[in-house]
Scaffold this motif. Structure first.
Motif, PDB file in Angstrom:
ATOM      1  N   ASN A   8      -5.280  19.502   6.371  1.00  0.00           N
ATOM      2  CA  ASN A   8      -4.285  18.772   7.172  1.00  0.00           C
ATOM      3  C   ASN A   8      -3.472  19.715   8.050  1.00  0.00           C
ATOM      4  OD1 ASN A   8      -4.865  16.277   5.897  1.00  0.00           O
ATOM      5  ND2 ASN A   8      -3.679  16.971   4.133  1.00  0.00           N
ATOM      6  N   GLN A  40      -1.451  18.436  11.175  1.00  0.00           N
ATOM      7  CA  GLN A  40      -0.350  17.554  10.764  1.00  0.00           C
ATOM      8  C   GLN A  40       0.791  18.349  10.126  1.00  0.00           C
ATOM      9  OE1 GLN A  40      -2.907  14.623   8.843  1.00  0.00           O
ATOM     10  NE2 GLN A  40      -0.960  13.657   8.211  1.00  0.00           N
ATOM     11  N   GLU A  41       0.403  19.277   9.208  1.00  0.00           N
ATOM     12  CA  GLU A  41       1.423  20.072   8.512  1.00  0.00           C
ATOM     13  C   GLU A  41       2.187  20.956   9.490  1.00  0.00           C
ATOM     14  OE1 GLU A  41       2.138  19.240   5.715  1.00  0.00           O
ATOM     15  OE2 GLU A  41       0.364  18.630   4.590  1.00  0.00           O
TER      16      GLU A  41
END
Ligand code: PLP
Length: 386
Positions: A259, A262-263
């Motif tokens: 991810n 997103q992170e």
């Protein structure tokens, strides 16, 4: 229990619960030595192979390019000393920057005592070294250049891809080492595409345990081992492998990497939000660049008129953990070479804290920390200035 806000993630991170669970299984059930030829050994060996495959996938390399060590410091030592010893007939010159971690700067000091010559490049006031500067420093006898990817104190992101290109154009034989301890799984890095020959990473900065590190060694890159023993890992790093640590590092890395975009977006948003709020306090400064030109997780704040140690402990009283300058080296108080190198005024050298975020931090953490700083800083200033 009092709420704690942990904002010292460049020093170390909490292990992901799923990673700890996996490691527990390996410690108590799959505890074989990967060198043993019976079932227990084969089981452990399988864990190693799976972990290598995962980490190789993240770095876009082959499994045979990876060596496991005990930490980022050991990876840095192996890269520099190993390369210096393997190539000392070709030359005795190395290049690095003035803002590297002690894992590099103490190693180059050692190499100087062994007769190597080291050029230490200055950085600009954002902590950046330019590809031209590096290229100009590379000579026909330069065997290695070492530049960190993300600086641990101010979060400067060095242009490693451009530096790699500039080095190889000047001298294709010069090896390029990148200390990626602060950037692995926090920025995209692909050694094969960036002319990087050697790359160091560490487990405990990415929600994996302490005691595990990684060194990428490119194809056809020759270095000598610095640890001698039973010949594990092709003789490059003897010693029974830390199977649980290796599996844990790969598991956490995969979780973060899956991810990553997103992170990173979340971290940049939280970081900017904190910066916006603290800049409302008079005479508080953010060091280095901000936004996506800087690391997603590191904020270096100078607070005029307040000693970093005092501020750190005042925050600690509220359950908020940050560090004074860089606390990841040792607990010896010292003036930061990085802060000096970026030309920070003398009166701020001792008044700089580092706040470093992780995926576990929330908007509430940021708002509470900003509120605490807004309350504490004027109070401490009144106290110290009266
Ligand atoms: N390099 C950098 C940039 C670091 O920030 C650190 C630790 O903070 C290290 C190397 C050393 O890593 P380790 O603590 O795994 O030895």
């Amino acid at each position: 229990m009092r709420r704690e806000i942990y904002l010292d993630n460049s020093a170390t991170t909490a292990v992901l619960p799923e990673t700890a669970e996996l490691m527990h299984t390996i410690y108590v059930e799959e505890y074989g030595n990967p060198s043993s030829t019976h079932h227990k050994g084969v089981e452990a060996e399988r864990r190693l192979r799976t972990a290598k495959k995962t980490l190789a996938g993240i770095l876009g390399c082959s499994e045979k390019n990876l060596i496991f060590t005990s930490c980022g410091t050991e990876s840095d030592n192996l890269a520099l000393i190993g390369a210096a010893r393997a190539h000392c007939r070709r030359g005795k010159h190395l290049v690095t920057t003035m803002i590297e971690h002690p894992a590099i700067l103490e190693t180059t000091k050692y190499l100087e005592s062994e007769g190597f010559e080291v050029t230490y490049l200055p950085v600009d006031n954002s902590g950046l070294v330019s590809p031209q500067q590096v290229a100009e420093a590379v000579r026909s006898d330069t065997i290695l250049v070492s530049v960190m990817h993300i600086n641990n104190e101010i979060g400067a992101v060095e242009p490693v891809a451009e530096i790699g290109k500039a080095i190889k154009e000047k001298n294709p034989e010069t090896l390029f080492h990148v200390d990626a301890v602060q950037s692995f799984c926090k920025a995209q890095i692909c050694p094969g595409k960036m002319n990087i020959d050697l790359l160091s990473a560490s487990g405990h900065k990415i929600h994996a345990p302490k005691g595990i590190g990684l060194l990428y060694i490119g194809d056809r890159v020759r270095i000598r081992n610095i640890i001698f023993g039973g010949g594990q890992q092709g003789g490059m790093r003897s010693g029974t492998e830390n199977v649980a640590g290796i599996a844990g590092m790969a598991f956490s890395a995969q979780k973060l990497y899956r991810n990553l975009d997103q992170e990173l977006e979340k971290l940049y948003t939280l970081k900017q939000c904190l910066i916006d709020q603290v800049l409302e306090i008079p005479e508080v400064y953010v060091n280095g660049k901000t936004g996506t030109e800087s690391a997603p997780h590191v904020i270096s704040l100078s607070v005029k008129g307040v000693r970093a140690e005092v501020l750190l402990h005042a925050l600690e009283d509220k359950g908020i953990y940050v560090s004074a300058g860089s606390a990841c080296a040792s607990n010896r108080p010292h003036v930061s070479e990085t802060l000096k190198a970026i030309g920070l005024p003398k009166e701020l050298l001792d008044s700089t804290i580092r706040i470093s975020l992780s995926i576990f931090n929330t908007q509430e953490d940021i708002d509470d920390t900003a509120a605490a700083l807004k309350e504490i800083i004027p109070f401490l200033r009144r106290y110290t200035r009266s």
